[in-house]
Design a protein around this motif. Structure first.
Motif, short mmCIF file in Angstrom:
data_model
loop_
_atom_site.label_atom_id
_atom_site.label_comp_id
_atom_site.label_asym_id
_atom_site.label_seq_id
_atom_site.Cartn_x
_atom_site.Cartn_y
_atom_site.Cartn_z
N MET A 18 0.81 -1.07 -0.28
CA MET A 18 0.01 -0.15 -0.15
C MET A 18 0.89 1.48 -0.01
N SER A 19 2.24 1.08 0.21
CA SER A 19 2.99 2.23 0.12
C SER A 19 2.90 2.84 -1.38
N ILE A 20 2.61 2.03 -2.20
CA ILE A 20 2.22 2.60 -3.58
C ILE A 20 1.36 3.76 -3.36
N ILE A 21 0.33 3.61 -2.74
CA ILE A 21 -0.67 4.72 -2.62
C ILE A 21 -0.31 6.04 -1.70
N THR A 22 0.34 5.22 -0.37
CA THR A 22 0.49 5.97 0.73
C THR A 22 1.57 7.01 0.53
N ASP A 23 2.65 6.39 -0.25
CA ASP A 23 3.80 7.31 -0.37
C ASP A 23 4.04 8.32 -1.51
N LEU A 24 3.69 7.56 -2.54
CA LEU A 24 3.73 8.30 -4.05
C LEU A 24 5.06 9.09 -4.10
N GLY A 25 6.30 8.76 -3.31
CA GLY A 25 7.20 9.65 -3.50
C GLY A 25 7.27 10.98 -3.08
N VAL A 36 10.30 14.36 -2.75
CA VAL A 36 9.86 15.60 -3.47
C VAL A 36 9.65 16.78 -2.63
N VAL A 37 9.35 16.78 -1.72
CA VAL A 37 9.12 17.95 -0.61
C VAL A 37 10.34 18.19 0.38
N LEU A 38 11.29 17.36 0.10
CA LEU A 38 12.46 17.67 0.84
C LEU A 38 13.13 19.02 0.80
N ALA A 39 13.54 19.15 -0.63
CA ALA A 39 14.23 20.42 -1.05
C ALA A 39 13.35 21.62 -0.68
N ARG A 40 12.01 21.47 -0.59
CA ARG A 40 11.18 22.62 -0.35
C ARG A 40 11.26 22.99 1.15
N ARG A 59 -3.61 25.70 8.40
CA ARG A 59 -4.29 24.66 7.74
C ARG A 59 -3.70 24.23 6.27
N PRO A 60 -3.80 23.10 5.87
CA PRO A 60 -3.23 22.56 4.63
C PRO A 60 -3.95 23.35 3.56
N ARG A 61 -3.25 23.54 2.39
CA ARG A 61 -3.63 24.27 1.12
C ARG A 61 -3.78 23.28 -0.11
N LEU A 62 -4.69 23.14 -0.31
CA LEU A 62 -5.08 22.14 -1.67
C LEU A 62 -4.02 22.39 -2.84
N ARG A 63 -3.81 23.73 -2.95
CA ARG A 63 -2.69 23.94 -4.15
C ARG A 63 -1.34 23.20 -4.03
N HIS A 64 -1.09 23.24 -2.66
CA HIS A 64 0.46 22.47 -2.05
C HIS A 64 0.24 21.04 -2.57
N TRP A 65 -1.12 20.38 -2.27
CA TRP A 65 -1.36 18.88 -2.48
C TRP A 65 -1.13 18.90 -4.10
N VAL A 94 1.80 16.46 -8.49
CA VAL A 94 2.25 16.91 -9.94
C VAL A 94 3.83 16.41 -9.98
N GLU A 95 4.71 17.06 -9.20
CA GLU A 95 5.98 16.69 -9.04
C GLU A 95 6.43 15.45 -8.75
N ALA A 96 5.67 14.56 -8.18
CA ALA A 96 5.86 13.18 -7.76
C ALA A 96 5.44 12.25 -8.81
N ILE A 97 4.85 12.68 -9.70
CA ILE A 97 4.16 11.49 -10.49
C ILE A 97 5.15 10.65 -11.18
N PRO A 98 6.31 11.05 -11.75
CA PRO A 98 7.12 10.09 -12.33
C PRO A 98 7.53 9.27 -11.20
N LEU A 99 8.23 9.83 -9.93
CA LEU A 99 8.75 8.96 -9.12
C LEU A 99 7.77 8.21 -8.39
N SER A 100 6.52 8.57 -8.35
CA SER A 100 5.71 7.73 -7.39
C SER A 100 5.31 6.38 -8.34
#
Length: 496
Positions: free
Chosen positions: A71-78, A82-86, A221-227, A232-238
């Motif tokens: 399930m880490s395929i779904i729960t991680d997505l890489g 991706v966010v480490l540098a941010r 509060r979380p922002r959906l635009r960050h999601w 999007v950045e993680a798609i290839p890696l995920s």
């Protein structure tokens, strides 16, 4: 992230290189010790469970946690990578980004839980499997946001707190497992300590984050635009990481369909040894990933040095484990799990050989991700997954769990070769991997394997295993593959 932004990470945080230099060795040591303690305690717990459950129940237990691992395929997505540098960039509002990241991972954990339970229901598994999955799946719900909190600590090189929390949580799990074993041993009861583990670890890390001990707090509060940005950045890696997760777990599912749950249990015991190695490799590469992100793209020599040192370290570590299993595998497995599991020793040795190449693949992958050059990686991972499935279909009916192990080894070897070629073509860094020293490690491993094979039956098995390790390390030092300063080289040199 472009070159300007990556340069800004280093410029906006002038103290980062010196902070990293002081913390990298401490983080690596803490994580290694923690992973060792967790492995020993986890091993003790699984030995106890394997001995007390029936072969079928142990197979179900192994199947369920193997499925949840997928399930880490779904729960991680890489996303974490991706966010480490941010998170290292103070100009990107890290608190809001961190809050959004943890919230996203919480949602993904719930999604992963639903998929796991839905799978066993739709596939028509027995009530015992469904109930076990529904209860054990809570581990995924809790662990997913908890792992996101670990990334926050990683971004500030404060993994000592994570190492402490996870080690104490594993101690709690072991204690509860022993309590269950002495009172009400059973399939469902043995799942509960794993849930307690994740709750304890997650709460410990959350308290530290809320106090601001790692920099970004989970207060906004979380922002959906960050999601959207993260996904999007993680798609290839995920996609690539999803393929690799399937690659490591699909053999368990295929054994469950093409063979019996008893074989799943034997194979899971064999896989435990490779799992321990993977924990150690993660402990080594976690701080290295942060160093590589900080070094790219301005410090190519630093980048190369970290990658080469990490490759030698994990190659030596995994080779030693494979040699120990080659020398005395059946006795080691039987001592830990009981005589009925001794027959899985050959599979354990093969999986440890595969772990050597899997570890080197991870080193290359971390380098590609840190440099933002992982776009082609999903295709490599997809090809490896297809190969593994085909090999399992061919080998499992004839060789059962040994066939699954052989399929894993062949796939891992070819995967490493493909990743090495990919890195050579996409990273503008010469001599990224230490080919000469890796070749020497291989030669020493083969030579020691021949020597310990000759000693088999001539000396006690424990002596043979110790001889294998001592001979390998002696050969590594004599050929200068290893030196006493190896781990200190994981620390970056002081910035000029």
């Amino acid at each position: 992230m472009d070159s300007h932004r990556e340069g800004a990470v280093l410029q906006d945080k002038p103290t980062a290189p010196s902070d990293h230099a002081a913390a990298a060795g401490r983080n690596t040591l803490a994580l290694l010790l923690s992973r060792l303690a967790i492995s020993v305690m986890g091993w003790a717990g699984t030995v106890l469970i394997a001995r007390l459950l029936s072969p079928t129940d142990w197979g179900v237990f192994s199947f369920v946690f193997g499925l949840l691992g997928m399930m880490s395929i779904i729960t991680d997505l890489g996303v974490g990578r991706v966010v480490l540098a941010r998170l290292l960039d103070e100009d990107s509002d890290p608190e809001t980004f961190a809050s959004s990241f943890v919230a996203l991972r919480a949602v993904l954990g719930l999604l992963g839980y639903g998929i796991a339970v839905g799978y066993v229901v739709l596939m028509g598994y027995s009530g015992d499997v469904i109930r076990a999955t529904a209860i054990a799946g809570l581990v995924v719900v809790i662990a997913t946001p908890s792992n996101a909190l670990s990334v926050l600590y990683q971004s500030r090189m404060k993994m000592v707190t994570v190492a402490t929390a996870e080690a104490l949580a594993q101690l709690l799990q072991l204690g509860l497992t022993i309590l269950a074993a002495t009172t009400h041993p059973g399939l469902l009861i043995f799942i509960l300590p794993a849930i307690a583990n994740e709750i304890f670890s997650g709460v410990w890390k959350l308290v530290g984050v809320r106090r601001g001990s790692v920099g970004p707090r989970i207060t906004r509060r979380p922002r959906l635009r960050h999601w959207r940005e993260m996904l999007v950045e993680a798609i290839p890696l995920s996609i690539g990481l999803g393929m690799m997760t399937l690659l490591s777990k699909v053999d368990v599912l295929m054994l469950g369909k093409l063979d019996e749950f008893d074989s799943v249990g034997l194979y899971s015991v064999a896989y435990k040894f490779a799992d321990v190695m993977s924990y150690a490799v993660v402990a080594i590469l976690t701080p290295v990933a942060t160093l590589l992100v900080a070094a790219w793209p301005l410090l190519h020599s630093e980048f190369r040095r970290h990658v080469r040192t990490a490759a030698i370290t994990v190659a030596v570590l995994t080779s030693v484990a494979a040699l120990g299993m080659w020398a005395s595998g059946r006795e080691i497995v039987a001592l830990l799990y009981g005589q009925r599991f001794g027959e899985s020793a050959d599979a354990a040795w093969m999986l440890l050989v595969g772990a050597v190449f899997a570890a080197l693949t991870q080193v290359v992958l971390v380098a590609l991700i840190s440099a933002g050059r992982h776009r082609v990686y999903p295709w490599v991972a997809f090809g490896a997954l297809l190969l593994n499935i085909v090999l399992n279909i061919v080998l499992i009916p004839h060789f059962s769990y040994n066939g699954a192990a052989a399929a894993t080894v062949l796939t891992e070897v070819l995967m490493f070769v493909a990743m090495w070629v990919l890195a050579a073509r996409t990273l503008p860094v010469d001599r990224l991997l230490p080919a000469g020293k890796l070749a020497l490690i291989a030669v020493i491993t083969v030579a020691v394997s021949a020597a310990t094979w000759a000693l088999d039956g001539q000396v006690p098995w424990l002596v043979n295993a110790v001889c294998a390790v001592v001979l390998f390390l002696a050969g590594a030092f004599l050929t200068r593959v290893l030196d006493w300063r190896l781990l200190t080289k994981l620390r970056p040199r002081k910035a000029v």
